[in-house]
Design a protein around this motif. Structure first.
Motif, PDB file in Angstrom:
ATOM      1  N   ILE A  92      64.314  31.417  76.538  1.00 17.56           N
ATOM      2  CA  ILE A  92      62.803  31.188  76.369  1.00 17.56           C
ATOM      3  C   ILE A  92      61.950  31.474  77.426  1.00 17.56           C
ATOM      4  O   ILE A  92      62.345  31.494  78.361  1.00 17.56           O
ATOM      5  CB  ILE A  92      62.839  29.650  76.012  1.00 17.56           C
ATOM      6  CG1 ILE A  92      63.900  28.991  75.136  1.00 17.56           C
ATOM      7  CG2 ILE A  92      61.433  29.052  76.210  1.00 17.56           C
ATOM      8  CD1 ILE A  92      63.605  29.388  73.751  1.00 17.56           C
ATOM      9  N   GLU A  93      60.852  32.006  76.905  1.00 14.63           N
ATOM     10  CA  GLU A  93      59.673  32.394  77.848  1.00 14.63           C
ATOM     11  C   GLU A  93      58.771  31.188  77.748  1.00 14.63           C
ATOM     12  O   GLU A  93      58.206  30.844  76.596  1.00 14.63           O
ATOM     13  CB  GLU A  93      58.964  33.514  77.344  1.00 14.63           C
ATOM     14  CG  GLU A  93      57.611  33.851  78.269  1.00 14.63           C
ATOM     15  CD  GLU A  93      58.176  34.221  79.533  1.00 14.63           C
ATOM     16  OE1 GLU A  93      57.148  34.162  80.623  1.00 14.63           O
ATOM     17  OE2 GLU A  93      59.390  34.733  79.982  1.00 14.63           O
ATOM     18  N   ARG A  94      58.639  30.524  78.785  1.00 17.33           N
ATOM     19  CA  ARG A  94      57.744  29.255  78.878  1.00 17.33           C
ATOM     20  C   ARG A  94      56.424  29.697  78.479  1.00 17.33           C
ATOM     21  O   ARG A  94      55.509  30.399  79.187  1.00 17.33           O
ATOM     22  CB  ARG A  94      57.712  28.536  80.249  1.00 17.33           C
ATOM     23  CG  ARG A  94      57.352  27.443  80.113  1.00 17.33           C
ATOM     24  CD  ARG A  94      57.063  26.844  81.757  1.00 17.33           C
ATOM     25  NE  ARG A  94      58.529  26.841  82.441  1.00 17.33           N
ATOM     26  CZ  ARG A  94      59.513  25.952  82.258  1.00 17.33           C
ATOM     27  NH1 ARG A  94      59.231  24.709  81.835  1.00 17.33           N
ATOM     28  NH2 ARG A  94      60.528  26.142  83.076  1.00 17.33           N
ATOM     29  N   VAL A 105      60.066  26.355  70.616  1.00 19.29           N
ATOM     30  CA  VAL A 105      60.565  25.337  71.181  1.00 19.29           C
ATOM     31  C   VAL A 105      59.358  24.382  71.282  1.00 19.29           C
ATOM     32  O   VAL A 105      58.539  24.709  72.078  1.00 19.29           O
ATOM     33  CB  VAL A 105      61.461  25.357  72.652  1.00 19.29           C
ATOM     34  CG1 VAL A 105      61.859  23.969  72.867  1.00 19.29           C
ATOM     35  CG2 VAL A 105      62.698  26.440  72.518  1.00 19.29           C
ATOM     36  N   VAL A 106      59.629  23.195  70.500  1.00 17.63           N
ATOM     37  CA  VAL A 106      58.595  22.178  70.355  1.00 17.63           C
ATOM     38  C   VAL A 106      58.840  20.750  70.546  1.00 17.63           C
ATOM     39  O   VAL A 106      59.751  20.396  70.142  1.00 17.63           O
ATOM     40  CB  VAL A 106      57.851  22.280  68.885  1.00 17.63           C
ATOM     41  CG1 VAL A 106      56.777  21.213  68.741  1.00 17.63           C
ATOM     42  CG2 VAL A 106      57.560  23.825  68.637  1.00 17.63           C
ATOM     43  N   MET A 107      57.922  20.374  71.472  1.00  8.74           N
ATOM     44  CA  MET A 107      58.446  19.033  71.609  1.00  8.74           C
ATOM     45  C   MET A 107      57.459  17.810  70.844  1.00  8.74           C
ATOM     46  O   MET A 107      56.201  18.229  70.560  1.00  8.74           O
ATOM     47  CB  MET A 107      58.071  18.507  73.106  1.00  8.74           C
ATOM     48  CG  MET A 107      58.289  16.935  73.526  1.00  8.74           C
ATOM     49  SD  MET A 107      57.972  16.655  75.294  1.00  8.74           S
ATOM     50  CE  MET A 107      59.607  17.311  76.124  1.00  8.74           C
ATOM     51  N   LEU A 147      56.622  24.570  73.849  1.00  9.92           N
ATOM     52  CA  LEU A 147      57.297  24.598  75.138  1.00  9.92           C
ATOM     53  C   LEU A 147      57.625  26.017  75.540  1.00  9.92           C
ATOM     54  O   LEU A 147      57.808  26.329  76.606  1.00  9.92           O
ATOM     55  CB  LEU A 147      58.610  23.876  75.322  1.00  9.92           C
ATOM     56  CG  LEU A 147      58.458  22.406  75.217  1.00  9.92           C
ATOM     57  CD1 LEU A 147      59.726  21.554  75.465  1.00  9.92           C
ATOM     58  CD2 LEU A 147      57.579  21.560  76.207  1.00  9.92           C
ATOM     59  N   GLY A 148      58.045  26.626  74.605  1.00 11.98           N
ATOM     60  CA  GLY A 148      58.051  28.249  74.907  1.00 11.98           C
ATOM     61  C   GLY A 148      58.588  28.835  73.726  1.00 11.98           C
ATOM     62  O   GLY A 148      58.754  28.288  72.420  1.00 11.98           O
ATOM     63  N   LEU A 149      58.724  30.353  73.626  1.00 13.97           N
ATOM     64  CA  LEU A 149      58.998  31.261  72.623  1.00 13.97           C
ATOM     65  C   LEU A 149      60.348  31.865  72.894  1.00 13.97           C
ATOM     66  O   LEU A 149      60.762  32.242  73.982  1.00 13.97           O
ATOM     67  CB  LEU A 149      57.913  32.137  72.523  1.00 13.97           C
ATOM     68  CG  LEU A 149      56.514  31.594  72.341  1.00 13.97           C
ATOM     69  CD1 LEU A 149      55.458  33.049  72.091  1.00 13.97           C
ATOM     70  CD2 LEU A 149      56.452  30.942  71.039  1.00 13.97           C
TER      71      LEU A 149
END
Length: 161
Positions: A92-94, A105-107, A147-149
């Protein structure tokens, strides 16, 4: 005990995620320096799970690492049509934002974390699985935080000893 050999899949730019993966071959691995990045825990590719951080690390080829790179272990099958499977480790790249259709990535509500394709719609946000048997999740913009891709995948492949 079978030997576990990681397969590294690097994301090629400007392609849909299902077609973007390029394997880093053994010859390239010998030339590429392996670098250590934090393995921060798990992410659900299915129903969102409670966010919990683990302290660990993983070694990946340097070409898979950018400025703010970390890894998460995938649990679930919601992203199989993007070639991301249960047990894979995603790189993941933040980032705090995502383009329409990107895998992020999702919160959710500062509590749960999930891996989905993100779509911005008039009524809010749609978190779309890459698995036809699973339903999307609809939320308000204020309920989510990117949060990142996803930039890469590490797949553990067991071979007979």
């Amino acid at each position: 005990m079978p030997e576990v050999i990681p397969q590294f899949l690097h994301r090629r730019p400007n392609l849909p995620l299902a077609e973007a993966w390029e394997a880093i071959e053994d010859d390239d691995l010998n030339r590429d320096e392996l670098v250590e990045i934090p393995l921060l825990g798990r992410v659900s590719a299915g129903l969102p799970i409670e966010a919990c951080l683990d302290a660990g690390s993983i070694h990946v080829p340097s070409r898979m690492v950018r400025r703010n790179t970390y890894a998460l272990k995938v649990r679930g099958d919601s992203m199989i049509d993007c070639n991301i499977f249960d047990g894979d480790v995603i790189i993941i790249e933040r980032q705090e934002s995502a383009e329409n259709g990107e895998t992020a990535v999702v919160m959710i509500n500062d509590q749960e974390v999930t891996l989905k394709k993100l779509y911005i719609e008039k009524s809010g946000v749609r978190l779309q699985p890459a698995n036809e048997s699973m339903a999307p999740i609809y939320l308000k913009n204020s309920d989510i935080q990117v949060l990142g891709l996803v930039m890469g995948v590490v797949r553990q492949t067991g071979l007979a000893a």
